[in-house]
Design an enzyme around this catalytic site. Structure first.
Site, PDB file in Angstrom:
ATOM      1  N   ASP A  94       0.944  -1.232   0.187  1.00 16.77           N
ATOM      2  CA  ASP A  94      -0.201  -0.105  -0.206  1.00 16.77           C
ATOM      3  C   ASP A  94       1.017   1.527  -0.174  1.00 16.77           C
ATOM      4  O   ASP A  94       0.212   2.144   0.207  1.00 16.77           O
ATOM      5  CB  ASP A  94      -0.930  -0.029   1.326  1.00 16.77           C
ATOM      6  CG  ASP A  94      -0.794  -0.499   2.104  1.00 16.77           C
ATOM      7  OD1 ASP A  94       0.907  -0.310   2.562  1.00 16.77           O
ATOM      8  OD2 ASP A  94      -0.558   0.180   3.751  1.00 16.77           O
ATOM      9  N   GLU A  95       2.247   1.724  -0.526  1.00 14.50           N
ATOM     10  CA  GLU A  95       3.026   2.128  -0.499  1.00 14.50           C
ATOM     11  C   GLU A  95       3.750   2.480  -1.474  1.00 14.50           C
ATOM     12  O   GLU A  95       4.384   1.155  -1.580  1.00 14.50           O
ATOM     13  CB  GLU A  95       3.631   2.537   1.249  1.00 14.50           C
ATOM     14  CG  GLU A  95       4.148   3.986   1.228  1.00 14.50           C
ATOM     15  CD  GLU A  95       4.502   3.634   3.083  1.00 14.50           C
ATOM     16  OE1 GLU A  95       4.987   5.026   3.165  1.00 14.50           O
ATOM     17  OE2 GLU A  95       4.337   2.901   3.527  1.00 14.50           O
TER      18      GLU A  95
END
Length: 402
Positions: A94-95
């Site tokens: 997610d990053e």
């Protein structure tokens, strides 16, 4: 990505929208993987023990993680990123960091580019991404955190130290609970306090890394974005519902983890050269003083034991991994129950570097065959049997007793 796992669940299940969704933590000893912003209003956060999340938010909707689905959505997001730059350094599903230096002229400026990233990610996935923009990785990461949820936060060149100064010192990369407590004990509460502190004073808490942390506090970070960063290790672990000491149950967990690690290695195109077995003991030590936040229940501190072995040659064979990990368990001779077992492989090398012996007997590619069957028919349709007598039908046992 904002509350990534929980947001995917709310996207795909409209009846969950507006509800406090908590991914993970449903088991007695589980931990929270992600919490929707509705759940965060009750104080629920990632990495929190499940029992604490249920105490804070008993009306929460607790869901088991679906990592394969989350990884597929992450791949969609990364395909959008590739429309802006090839220089992408993933941190997690997610990053990621994007070096967009070479793309700015196409969009006018960094802020316009950031808005376009947000628009395209939402168009492709119906999910929200927050963007932090700065001239180095440290400040961009903190800027992204400051902008959440659905944020676009810019720290202009030359204003890094000023922007960081009022923030808590634990916002800095690498300042975890232990170092954070040491710095607080020295009267260093904000990033600005750290930036102004004498190195000798900071060294009382940070040791030889004092100068490094002072540089970070001043907004200086020279690390480049490293595209396609190779993983250092691949691991899998789980916490038992009840404390376990019998070898049969432990071996079943080791085999399951070994097969999953092997599958992920093959999927990523790597071989592993070092096997590590992680064992968390069931007996608890008193929680560290100063740990946890005010008003929070503190999770007991369970001793962690690890054993490691270097393989004669790298592998992605689940059977080999399970055999060695089981040997490590036997050799450890803990003599007491454990609450968690984990298996990981390190010293990774690309599979293309694998050395093949010309006259060595060829082993059947069982792992790759299992992967193909699961990909077509589902993860639960086939797997290795754990060869214990109570699990094997008498009609299938050999006369030798195997």
């Amino acid at each position: 990505m904002d509350a990534f796992y929980a947001s995917i669940e709310q996207r795909d299940r409209p009846e969950l929208r507006g509800l406090p969704v908590i991914v993970g933590g449903s088991q007695a000893r589980g931990v929270v993987s992600a919490a929707s912003y509705e759940a965060r209003k009750f104080g629920v956060r990632s990495a929190m023990p499940g029992f604490e999340a249920k105490r804070l938010c008993p009306q929460g909707v607790f869901l088991p993680p679906d990592m394969e689905r989350y990884a597929a959505v992450s791949a969609e997001v990364h395909r959008v990123f590739e429309e802006f730059t090839p220089d992408i350094e993933p941190l997690a599903l997610d990053e990621a960091f994007l070096d967009v230096t070479g793309s700015l002229s196409l969009f006018g400026d960094a802020q316009k580019l950031g808005r376009e990233v947000k628009r395209r990610v939402h168009a492709a996935t119906s999910l929200v991404v927050s963007v932090g923009i700065a001239r180095n990785k440290l400040v961009a990461k903190i800027a992204c955190r400051l902008g959440k949820p659905d944020g676009l936060h810019v720290v202009a060149p030359g204003t890094e130290a000023e922007a960081l100064a009022p923030l808590p010192v634990r916002f800095l990369w690498g300042v975890g609970p232990v170092l954070g407590d040491k710095l607080l004990a020295l009267g260093i509460r904000t990033i600005g306090d750290l930036a102004r502190a004498e190195p000798s004073r900071v060294a009382q808490g940070a040791g030889e890394r004092a100068a490094y942390f002072i540089e970070l506090a001043r907004g200086v970070d020279e690390r480049p974005v490293v595209a396609d960063r190779a993983p250092k290790s691949v691991g899998e672990e789980s916490t038992f519902a009840r404390d376990v000491s019998d070898r049969t149950t432990v071996r079943e967990a080791i085999v399951a983890h070994s097969e999953e690690v092997a599958r992920r290695l093959r999927g990523a195109g790597y071989l592993g050269g070092t096997i590590t077995l992680k064992m968390k003991l069931a007996r608890a030590r008193p929680a560290r003083s100063g740990s946890g936040r005010a008003g929070e229940a503190r999770e007991p501190d369970y001793p962690l034991v690890t054993r490691q072995r270097r393989l004669p040659e790298p592998t992605s064979d689940g059977q080999v991994i399970a055999r060695v990990a089981t040997e490590l368990w036997d050799e450890a001779q803990l003599g007491e129950a454990v609450r968690l077992i984990g298996v990981s492989l390190g010293a990774l090398t690309p599979r293309s570097n694998e050395q093949l012996e010309l006259f060595a007997p060829r082993r059947p590619q069982i792992g790759a065959t299992l992967d193909a069957i699961r990909a077509r028919f589902g993860a639960q349709v086939i797997g290795r049997a754990v060869a214990t007598p109570d699990k094997i039908s008498p009609s299938l046992r050999r006369k030798s007793g195997d």
